[in-house]
Design a protein around this motif. Structure first.
Motif, PDB file in Angstrom:
ATOM      1  N   GLY A   1      53.975  58.185 -10.215  1.00 20.00           N
ATOM      2  CA  GLY A   1      52.682  57.535 -10.068  1.00 20.00           C
ATOM      3  C   GLY A   1      51.726  57.795 -11.208  1.00 20.00           C
ATOM      4  N   SER A   2      52.113  58.673 -12.121  1.00 17.02           N
ATOM      5  CA  SER A   2      51.242  58.966 -13.259  1.00 17.02           C
ATOM      6  C   SER A   2      51.843  58.389 -14.537  1.00 17.02           C
ATOM      7  CB  SER A   2      51.079  60.476 -13.435  1.00 17.02           C
ATOM      8  OG  SER A   2      50.443  60.754 -14.674  1.00 17.02           O
ATOM      9  N   ALA A   3      50.980  57.781 -15.359  1.00 12.06           N
ATOM     10  CA  ALA A   3      51.432  57.310 -16.674  1.00 12.06           C
ATOM     11  C   ALA A   3      51.535  58.493 -17.644  1.00 12.06           C
ATOM     12  CB  ALA A   3      50.507  56.229 -17.202  1.00 12.06           C
ATOM     13  N   THR A   4      51.265  59.642 -17.180  1.00  8.81           N
ATOM     14  CA  THR A   4      51.388  60.945 -17.859  1.00  8.81           C
ATOM     15  C   THR A   4      50.440  61.115 -19.043  1.00  8.81           C
ATOM     16  OG1 THR A   4      53.300  60.557 -19.331  1.00  8.81           O
ATOM     17  CG2 THR A   4      53.777  61.193 -17.064  1.00  8.81           C
ATOM     18  N   LEU A   5      50.964  61.114 -20.262  1.00  8.58           N
ATOM     19  CA  LEU A   5      50.184  61.595 -21.409  1.00  8.58           C
ATOM     20  C   LEU A   5      50.039  60.534 -22.508  1.00  8.58           C
ATOM     21  CD1 LEU A   5      51.972  65.070 -21.568  1.00  8.58           C
ATOM     22  CD2 LEU A   5      49.624  64.653 -20.785  1.00  8.58           C
ATOM     23  N   PRO A   6      48.997  60.655 -23.319  1.00  8.46           N
ATOM     24  CA  PRO A   6      48.795  59.676 -24.384  1.00  8.46           C
ATOM     25  C   PRO A   6      49.808  59.833 -25.510  1.00  8.46           C
ATOM     26  CG  PRO A   6      47.169  61.437 -24.549  1.00  8.46           C
ATOM     27  CD  PRO A   6      47.917  61.678 -23.281  1.00  8.46           C
ATOM     28  N   LEU A   7      50.251  58.710 -26.065  1.00  4.64           N
ATOM     29  CA  LEU A   7      51.122  58.746 -27.235  1.00  4.64           C
ATOM     30  C   LEU A   7      50.339  59.270 -28.435  1.00  4.64           C
ATOM     31  CD1 LEU A   7      53.007  55.339 -26.972  1.00  4.64           C
ATOM     32  CD2 LEU A   7      53.945  57.635 -26.608  1.00  4.64           C
ATOM     33  N   PRO A   8      51.034  59.737 -29.464  1.00  2.00           N
ATOM     34  CA  PRO A   8      50.345  60.077 -30.710  1.00  2.00           C
ATOM     35  C   PRO A   8      49.474  58.889 -31.153  1.00  2.00           C
ATOM     36  CG  PRO A   8      52.612  60.815 -30.823  1.00  2.00           C
ATOM     37  CD  PRO A   8      52.484  60.038 -29.542  1.00  2.00           C
ATOM     38  N   GLY A   9      48.276  59.190 -31.604  1.00  2.00           N
ATOM     39  CA  GLY A   9      47.368  58.126 -32.036  1.00  2.00           C
ATOM     40  C   GLY A   9      46.408  57.672 -30.961  1.00  2.00           C
ATOM     41  N   ILE A  10      46.676  58.064 -29.712  1.00  2.00           N
ATOM     42  CA  ILE A  10      45.835  57.622 -28.592  1.00  2.00           C
ATOM     43  C   ILE A  10      44.995  58.797 -28.101  1.00  2.00           C
ATOM     44  CG2 ILE A  10      45.855  56.712 -26.226  1.00  2.00           C
ATOM     45  CD1 ILE A  10      46.687  54.683 -28.401  1.00  2.00           C
ATOM     46  N   LEU A  11      43.681  58.600 -28.133  1.00  2.00           N
ATOM     47  CA  LEU A  11      42.747  59.643 -27.705  1.00  2.00           C
ATOM     48  C   LEU A  11      41.935  59.127 -26.523  1.00  2.00           C
ATOM     49  CD1 LEU A  11      43.395  60.314 -30.806  1.00  2.00           C
ATOM     50  CD2 LEU A  11      41.176  61.428 -30.823  1.00  2.00           C
ATOM     51  N   PRO A  12      42.428  59.350 -25.309  1.00  2.00           N
ATOM     52  CA  PRO A  12      41.716  58.832 -24.146  1.00  2.00           C
ATOM     53  C   PRO A  12      40.496  59.684 -23.822  1.00  2.00           C
ATOM     54  CG  PRO A  12      43.992  59.451 -23.601  1.00  2.00           C
ATOM     55  CD  PRO A  12      43.664  60.045 -24.922  1.00  2.00           C
ATOM     56  N   THR A  13      39.465  59.033 -23.323  1.00  2.00           N
ATOM     57  CA  THR A  13      38.303  59.731 -22.790  1.00  2.00           C
ATOM     58  C   THR A  13      37.962  59.090 -21.454  1.00  2.00           C
ATOM     59  OG1 THR A  13      37.417  60.086 -24.997  1.00  2.00           O
ATOM     60  CG2 THR A  13      35.881  60.313 -23.196  1.00  2.00           C
ATOM     61  N   LEU A  14      37.621  59.917 -20.481  1.00  2.00           N
ATOM     62  CA  LEU A  14      37.117  59.379 -19.222  1.00  2.00           C
ATOM     63  C   LEU A  14      35.604  59.503 -19.251  1.00  2.00           C
ATOM     64  CD1 LEU A  14      39.696  60.907 -16.711  1.00  2.00           C
ATOM     65  CD2 LEU A  14      39.790  58.767 -17.998  1.00  2.00           C
ATOM     66  N   VAL A  15      34.947  58.395 -18.934  1.00  2.00           N
ATOM     67  CA  VAL A  15      33.503  58.356 -19.052  1.00  2.00           C
ATOM     68  C   VAL A  15      32.909  58.131 -17.664  1.00  2.00           C
ATOM     69  CG1 VAL A  15      31.592  57.171 -20.169  1.00  2.00           C
ATOM     70  CG2 VAL A  15      33.755  57.390 -21.362  1.00  2.00           C
ATOM     71  N   ASP A  16      31.884  58.883 -17.338  1.00  2.00           N
ATOM     72  CA  ASP A  16      31.277  58.726 -16.012  1.00  2.00           C
ATOM     73  C   ASP A  16      30.203  57.628 -16.028  1.00  2.00           C
ATOM     74  OD1 ASP A  16      28.940  59.759 -17.057  1.00  2.00           O
ATOM     75  OD2 ASP A  16      29.142  61.719 -16.096  1.00  2.00           O
ATOM     76  N   ASP A  17      29.561  57.415 -14.878  1.00  2.00           N
ATOM     77  CA  ASP A  17      28.612  56.311 -14.762  1.00  2.00           C
ATOM     78  C   ASP A  17      27.430  56.456 -15.710  1.00  2.00           C
ATOM     79  OD1 ASP A  17      30.160  55.091 -12.921  1.00  2.00           O
ATOM     80  OD2 ASP A  17      29.130  55.959 -11.176  1.00  2.00           O
ATOM     81  N   ASP A  18      27.173  57.676 -16.144  1.00  2.00           N
ATOM     82  CA  ASP A  18      26.066  57.885 -17.079  1.00  2.00           C
ATOM     83  C   ASP A  18      26.536  57.910 -18.525  1.00  2.00           C
ATOM     84  OD1 ASP A  18      24.336  58.155 -14.894  1.00  2.00           O
ATOM     85  OD2 ASP A  18      24.981  60.240 -14.640  1.00  2.00           O
ATOM     86  N   ALA A  19      27.720  57.359 -18.757  1.00  2.00           N
ATOM     87  CA  ALA A  19      28.272  57.259 -20.109  1.00  2.00           C
ATOM     88  C   ALA A  19      28.548  58.624 -20.737  1.00  2.00           C
ATOM     89  CB  ALA A  19      27.369  56.426 -21.032  1.00  2.00           C
ATOM     90  N   ARG A  20      28.731  59.639 -19.893  1.00  2.00           N
ATOM     91  CA  ARG A  20      29.085  60.963 -20.411  1.00  2.00           C
ATOM     92  C   ARG A  20      30.599  61.141 -20.363  1.00  2.00           C
ATOM     93  NH1 ARG A  20      24.669  63.637 -17.094  1.00  2.00           N
ATOM     94  NH2 ARG A  20      26.299  63.356 -15.555  1.00  2.00           N
ATOM     95  N   ALA A  21      31.136  61.698 -21.429  1.00  2.00           N
ATOM     96  CA  ALA A  21      32.571  61.959 -21.471  1.00  2.00           C
ATOM     97  C   ALA A  21      32.890  63.171 -20.604  1.00  2.00           C
ATOM     98  CB  ALA A  21      33.003  62.201 -22.904  1.00  2.00           C
ATOM     99  N   LEU A  22      33.901  63.043 -19.751  1.00  2.00           N
ATOM    100  CA  LEU A  22      34.279  64.158 -18.885  1.00  2.00           C
ATOM    101  C   LEU A  22      35.176  65.116 -19.642  1.00  2.00           C
ATOM    102  CD1 LEU A  22      35.305  62.098 -15.735  1.00  2.00           C
ATOM    103  CD2 LEU A  22      33.137  63.288 -16.125  1.00  2.00           C
ATOM    104  N   ILE A  23      34.995  66.381 -19.377  1.00  2.00           N
ATOM    105  CA  ILE A  23      35.881  67.396 -19.937  1.00  2.00           C
ATOM    106  C   ILE A  23      36.759  67.869 -18.784  1.00  2.00           C
ATOM    107  CG2 ILE A  23      35.957  69.599 -21.207  1.00  2.00           C
ATOM    108  CD1 ILE A  23      34.210  67.643 -22.688  1.00  2.00           C
ATOM    109  N   GLY A  24      38.034  68.039 -19.037  1.00  2.00           N
ATOM    110  CA  GLY A  24      38.928  68.566 -18.006  1.00  2.00           C
ATOM    111  C   GLY A  24      39.222  67.542 -16.930  1.00  2.00           C
ATOM    112  N   PRO A  25      39.676  68.008 -15.751  1.00  2.00           N
ATOM    113  CA  PRO A  25      40.060  67.087 -14.691  1.00  2.00           C
ATOM    114  C   PRO A  25      38.859  66.284 -14.196  1.00  2.00           C
ATOM    115  CG  PRO A  25      40.779  69.331 -14.191  1.00  2.00           C
ATOM    116  CD  PRO A  25      39.890  69.412 -15.380  1.00  2.00           C
ATOM    117  N   GLY A  26      39.130  65.077 -13.703  1.00  2.00           N
ATOM    118  CA  GLY A  26      38.044  64.249 -13.182  1.00  2.00           C
ATOM    119  C   GLY A  26      38.448  62.795 -13.182  1.00  2.00           C
ATOM    120  N   GLN A  27      37.524  61.966 -12.731  1.00  2.00           N
ATOM    121  CA  GLN A  27      37.816  60.539 -12.645  1.00  2.00           C
ATOM    122  C   GLN A  27      36.693  59.756 -13.306  1.00  2.00           C
ATOM    123  OE1 GLN A  27      39.464  59.328  -8.970  1.00  2.00           O
ATOM    124  NE2 GLN A  27      38.998  57.162  -9.256  1.00  2.00           N
ATOM    125  N   GLY A  28      37.048  58.714 -14.034  1.00  2.00           N
ATOM    126  CA  GLY A  28      36.032  57.905 -14.702  1.00  2.00           C
ATOM    127  C   GLY A  28      36.611  56.631 -15.266  1.00  2.00           C
TER     128      GLY A  28
END
Ligand code: WT7
Length: 659
Positions: free
Chosen positions: A445-472
């Motif tokens: 159920g998880s797409a797991t990890l980003p390929l080289p070259g891909i830098l994902p960020t999860l952003v919350d409703d206030d446009a803040r980047a989440l650090i560590g576990p979380g949802q956004g």
């Protein structure tokens, strides 16, 4: 606890690790490549581009541009390089792989099989390029390809690429109106189609749809028609004098030598239309070198590609998966790529597995919706066949639920195969977040990890980047070679769709969770885009089709969880004052959606409502409609801002009839 000890992580350690072109065979290698690509993206991808792509003039420049300045200066990769994409996919393989099967075609009937070696495919593409040039197609001009799953569709794509012309493939399920929109939007001068498509024993009237699409204003001068079935019913195939030409009268008679056109790295390779949350579909533009580097790299790395693989992607060439992982990635890598014309349930529900066994398929790539459909028939149709050739199983298009994942892994893969759940989009050109076979320990159920070259960020409703576990909201931070460069004819729309929500970041439109191991779990779209059986459709497209009919005053369309299709389509419609024939309105509503979008777009639930829940300023609160469709009317939240809160109760009662 080490990774291997975690109970929710499956690590298959008896995978063969030799003979792969992937370069990433274990987690230390993955981490090392990812870090290198992060530290020096230009250098990392320049090296990959030189290894994987055949250049006429090798590039010296890596990346130019960034997500901050994308409005004024589009992203460019390998900007001073020159190439022709078809040479990477064909010519350079002739010496070593001339007799190797490039395309293994399995027709609608299991008995229809065609194999085209790299030399044969090269000759066909040259013929087609000569014929298209003869018909007047020039570098930079656009060709619409509206075909089924025949080798000639790939031949037409590569022939356009060979001329430096820009193809735009339109999925064969789209309606005449949708074809017409795309013909006009890209200013096509030629349409390449076929008499009829074949799917599950039925004729798809492709030529007739093109004829209807070309009524009215357009710039199309020639229509090239491949004859799939000489016995197709005459009423489906009429040829217009002076405009329409048969493939067998033109392509088959053309010369099989053709000098490919030199293209710049950033010249457009193709336009592919895709749905967004507003307006008409957008024509995303992919360019030659970055796209090819990305698809070749990801095809080799994600699937752990081997020279003797028989690789099968069951997607349609009309979607980006078919472009990247049936045609460009596999052929650039010199692989044997299967083109499958039929459907997973024809003539029977074991069609895939029968095909895997007959062709000794080693890598198999399909969509969760197909897996769920087949899992519903139990393990027997799978177990009838010898699937020992399989090594890697892929899925794409929508989140795969752990139950379907387990079925794929256990019943199809016999607990022996890597399962790669590949997350990506039309816009990204190729895989972005995905396991790498056999390196990445999977979690169902998880797409797991980003390929080289891909830098994902999860952003919350206030446009803040989440650090560590979380949802956004899932954003990507840095350009990778495969990202689409613009929207055809509307760069501003490209910028406003993807780069203004969170400045300096590419916003994917998806929601996502990151767990304590840094694994990504895509939760689905957070915008008004629907994903029905892996087909991407905009709610706005449904709504504009619905309100165009006389009987309806208003319409709002939302998705809801559907056990097989992933999402179903729930339409709330308001009758026009004075209309009271619901049966007639419903009939016309279904017809209108089919005519405006295509046969693959279907309303599952049509609900007549007295009005839509609107705020006092007249904005429809789709959040409320979504919750009701999802069967959670107790979670509507605050409805007090509505102009008429009583309408909600009526809608909730009406919706209960569907569950
Ligand atoms: C959307 C893109 C990617 C090629 C086919 C669809 C969803 C795609 C996954 C996955 C969860 C997925 C996303 C994405 N999606 N793959 N493995 N897990 N969701 O391309 O038509 O551009 O659609 O499909 O929502 O945004 P597309």
């Amino acid at each position: 606890m080490t990774e291997a000890e975690r109970p929710d992580i499956i690590d298959v350690d008896d995978r063969v690790r030799a003979g792969s072109t992937s370069q990433i065979q274990d987690m230390p290698a993955y981490r090392e490549h990812w870090a290198r690509a992060e530290a020096d993206p230009g250098g990392y991808w320049l090296a990959q581009a030189k290894q994987r792509v055949h250049w006429r003039k090798p590039p010296t420049r890596g990346l130019e541009g960034d997500f901050w300045s994308v409005r004024d200066s589009p992203i460019a990769w390998f900007g001073d390089g020159e190439l022709n994409v078809s040479e990477s996919c064909l010519d350079r393989h002739l010496e070593r792989r001339g007799d190797k099967t490039a395309i293994l075609w399995e027709g609608d009937e299991p008995s229809e099989v065609r194999k085209l070696s790299y030399s044969q495919l090269h000759a066909e593409v040259c013929r087609c390029a000569n014929a298209l040039a003869e018909l007047g197609l020039k570098k930079g001009e656009r060709a619409i390809i509206y075909m089924g799953m025949v080798p000639e569709a790939a031949i037409a794509m590569l022939a356009c690429a060979r001329l430096g012309a820009v193809h735009s493939v339109v999925f064969g399920g789209f309606s005449a109106e949708a074809v017409r929109d795309r013909v006009r939007d890209c200013g096509a001068s030629i349409v390449i189609t076929q008499d009829v498509g074949k799917r599950g024993g039925k004729n798809i009237p492709l030529k007739r749809t093109v004829d209807a699409a070309l009524e009215g204003e357009h710039g199309v001068e020639k229509v090239l028609v491949y004859q799939r079935d000489a016995e197709a019913p005459a009423e489906l195939v009429s040829m217009q004098d002076g405009r329409d030409l048969w493939w067998h009268d033109t392509v088959d008679k053309a010369s099989e030598t053709h000098e490919a056109t030199t293209c710049g790295a950033e010249d457009p390779l193709f336009i592919l239309y895709t749905s967004g949350s507003t307006g008409r579909p957008k024509g995303l533009v992919h360019t030659c070198a970055g796209y090819l580097t990305w698809t070749a790299y990801t095809h080799a790395v994600t699937f752990d590609l081997r020279e003797d693989d028989v690789y099968a992607c069951a997607a349609d060439i009309g979607w980006v998966t078919g472009h990247s992982y049936i045609v460009y990635g596999p052929l650039c890598n010199g692989a044997t790529s299967v083109i499958f014309e039929s459907i997973p349930t024809y003539p029977d529900v074991d069609r895939y597995w029968d095909m895997v066994a007959r062709h000794q398929i080693t890598v198999f790539y399909t969509a969760p919706t197909a897996i769920r459909t087949l899992a519903a028939h139990g393990p027997e149709p799978v177990r009838k066949h010898d699937l020992s050739s399989l090594r890697v199983l892929g899925t794409v298009g929508e989140p795969i639920d752990p139950v379907a994942w387990q079925w794929y892994y256990e019943v199809v893969g016999q607990e022996r195969c890597a399962v790669v759940d590949t997350w990506w989009q039309t816009e990204t050109g190729g895989h972005c977040i995905t396991p790498i076979a056999p390196a990445t320990p999977e979690k169902p159920g998880s797409a797991t990890l980003p390929l080289p070259g891909i830098l994902p960020t999860l952003v919350d409703d206030d446009a803040r980047a989440l650090i560590g576990p979380g949802q956004g909201r899932l954003c990507l931070e840095h350009p990778w070679p495969g990202i689409a460069r613009t929207v055809w004819g509307d760069h501003e729309r490209y910028v406003s769709t993807y780069f203004t929500m969170f400045e300096g970041r590419y916003f994917t439109g998806d929601g996502c969770r990151r767990d304590a191991d840094g694994y990504y779990w895509i939760t689905g779209r957070v915008d008004d885009v629907l994903n029905v059986s892996g087909h991407r459709m905009g709610t706005a497209e449904f709504e504009s089709a619905l309100i165009a009919i006389d009987e309806l005053a208003e319409a709002a369309v939302v998705g809801y969880p559907h056990p097989v299709k992933g999402q179903g389509v729930h339409a709330y419609v308001v009758l026009q004052p004075g209309s009271d024939d619901r049966a007639e309105a419903a009939k016309n509503a279904h017809r209108a959606v089919r005519a405006s979008i295509g046969a693959h777009a279907r309303i599952d639930r049509l609900q007549f409502v007295p009005g839509l829940p609107k705020t006092r300023s007249g904005k429809c609160m789709r959040r409320i409609l979504r919750k009701i469709a999802e069967g959670e009317p107790d979670k509507l939240g605050d409805v007090s801002t509505l102009a008429d809160p009583s309408v909600v109760e009526v809608i909730v009662r009406g919706a209960e009839l569907f569950s």
